[in-house]
Design a protein around this motif. Structure first.
Motif, short mmCIF file in Angstrom:
data_model
loop_
_atom_site.label_atom_id
_atom_site.label_comp_id
_atom_site.label_asym_id
_atom_site.label_seq_id
_atom_site.Cartn_x
_atom_site.Cartn_y
_atom_site.Cartn_z
N LYS A 2 0.56 -1.08 0.20
CA LYS A 2 0.34 0.22 -0.34
C LYS A 2 1.97 1.28 0.34
O LYS A 2 2.13 1.06 0.63
CB LYS A 2 -0.96 0.74 1.05
CG LYS A 2 -2.42 -1.63 1.54
CD LYS A 2 -3.05 -1.11 2.57
CE LYS A 2 -4.20 -1.80 2.42
NZ LYS A 2 -4.51 -2.10 1.18
N SER A 3 0.61 2.18 -0.53
CA SER A 3 1.20 3.85 -1.10
C SER A 3 1.13 3.88 0.98
O SER A 3 0.23 3.96 1.40
CB SER A 3 0.59 4.50 -1.29
OG SER A 3 -0.76 4.94 -0.91
N GLU A 6 -2.59 5.38 1.19
CA GLU A 6 -3.76 4.20 2.04
C GLU A 6 -3.98 4.28 3.18
O GLU A 6 -4.25 4.21 3.69
CB GLU A 6 -3.22 3.58 0.35
CG GLU A 6 -3.68 3.50 -1.45
CD GLU A 6 -3.01 2.95 -1.67
OE1 GLU A 6 -4.33 2.28 -2.77
OE2 GLU A 6 -2.48 2.22 -1.72
N ILE A 7 -2.55 4.11 3.66
CA ILE A 7 -2.43 3.82 5.23
C ILE A 7 -2.30 4.94 5.58
O ILE A 7 -3.58 4.67 6.70
CB ILE A 7 -0.57 3.23 5.52
CG1 ILE A 7 -0.17 2.01 4.92
CG2 ILE A 7 -0.84 3.06 7.08
CD1 ILE A 7 1.19 2.31 4.42
N SER A 66 4.39 8.03 -3.90
CA SER A 66 3.15 6.86 -3.60
C SER A 66 3.90 6.18 -1.96
O SER A 66 3.72 6.25 -1.19
CB SER A 66 2.92 6.06 -4.46
OG SER A 66 4.30 4.93 -5.07
N ALA A 87 5.14 1.78 5.00
CA ALA A 87 4.74 -0.18 5.20
C ALA A 87 5.61 -0.26 6.00
O ALA A 87 5.75 -1.06 6.27
CB ALA A 87 4.38 -0.32 4.10
N SER A 144 -2.65 -4.88 5.91
CA SER A 144 -1.68 -6.02 4.97
C SER A 144 -0.47 -5.74 4.97
O SER A 144 -0.19 -5.82 4.32
CB SER A 144 -2.82 -5.30 3.74
OG SER A 144 -4.15 -5.85 3.77
#
Length: 214
Positions: A2-3, A6-7, A66, A87, A144
């Motif tokens: 995930k970018s 997004e997180i 990203s 991440a 994730s």
């Protein structure tokens, strides 16, 4: 993977996830302001995104894209990269008990010394906060993220911190540089980690020996 955005969006939309992240990693999105004005020596953009309970701050570095490197700056004047993306940094923080202490007691960045510190910290965590293991698994699944082995995470963390120079050196307005995240100490510096040898039982013949002069 995930970018970064997004997180961050996932955590901001889910108060329960945000609380879990604070509990497990001391990564609090409401604490993005650092204790003093700082900048990178390379003049790259810094974006404070979270803080911990000791006054330290997590920054995303560079122009918006990203994924961006994550830099941690303590409130006591140490700073360095801890991951090449959010991440990656969170995987280190979730999977390594007290990752900051693994660096503090690293003997200047020695991987074997960091492993020794991690072993002590893991034992401390099992004793004092046994519920954290299940929370780590829950948090990694929710985001994730992978739960890698401790030796792999230590190697990633050591390599990230070692790669902080020259582009990710943090300075204050006067130009004074923050110190490295690698602390000079070994685990033996922590008195609670020193193994206490068992006392020797006195020999029976010594106990029965008559006192001198009798």
């Amino acid at each position: 993977m995930k970018s970064d955005d997004e997180i961050l969006d996932m955590v901001r939309r889910d108060p329960g996830l945000a609380e879990l992240l604070r509990d497990v990693c001391e990564f609090d999105l409401t604490r993005g302001d650092h204790v003093e004005s700082v900048r990178l020596l390379s003049r790259q953009v810094l974006e404070g995104i979270a803080g911990d309970f000791t006054g330290g701050t997590f920054f995303l570095c560079g122009e918006r894209r990203s994924i961006r490197p994550v830099l941690y700056a303590s409130s006591e004047g140490q700073a360095g990269l801890i991951g090449h993306s959010l991440a990656e940094a969170l995987e280190v923080m979730i999977g390594l008990p007290s990752w900051w202490d693994c660096l503090k007691f690293s003997g200047g960045g020695d991987l074997v010394t960091m492993q020794s510190a991690a072993d002590h910290l893991q034992r401390d965590e099992f004793r004092d906060q046994p519920e954290l293991g299940a929370k780590r698994i829950q948090l990694a699944r929710a985001l994730s993220l992978d739960l890698a082995t401790v030796p792999l995470l230590l190697a990633r963390l050591r390599d990230a911190v070692a790669g902080s120079e020259p582009n990710f050196l943090l300075t204050i307005e006067t130009g004074e540089e923050y110190e490295s995240l690698f602390g000079p100490w070994s685990p033996s510096r922590n008195p609670s980690w020193v193994e206490i040898p068992p006392s020797r039982p006195e020999r029976q013949d010594q106990e029965c020996r008559p006192a001198a002069g009798r």
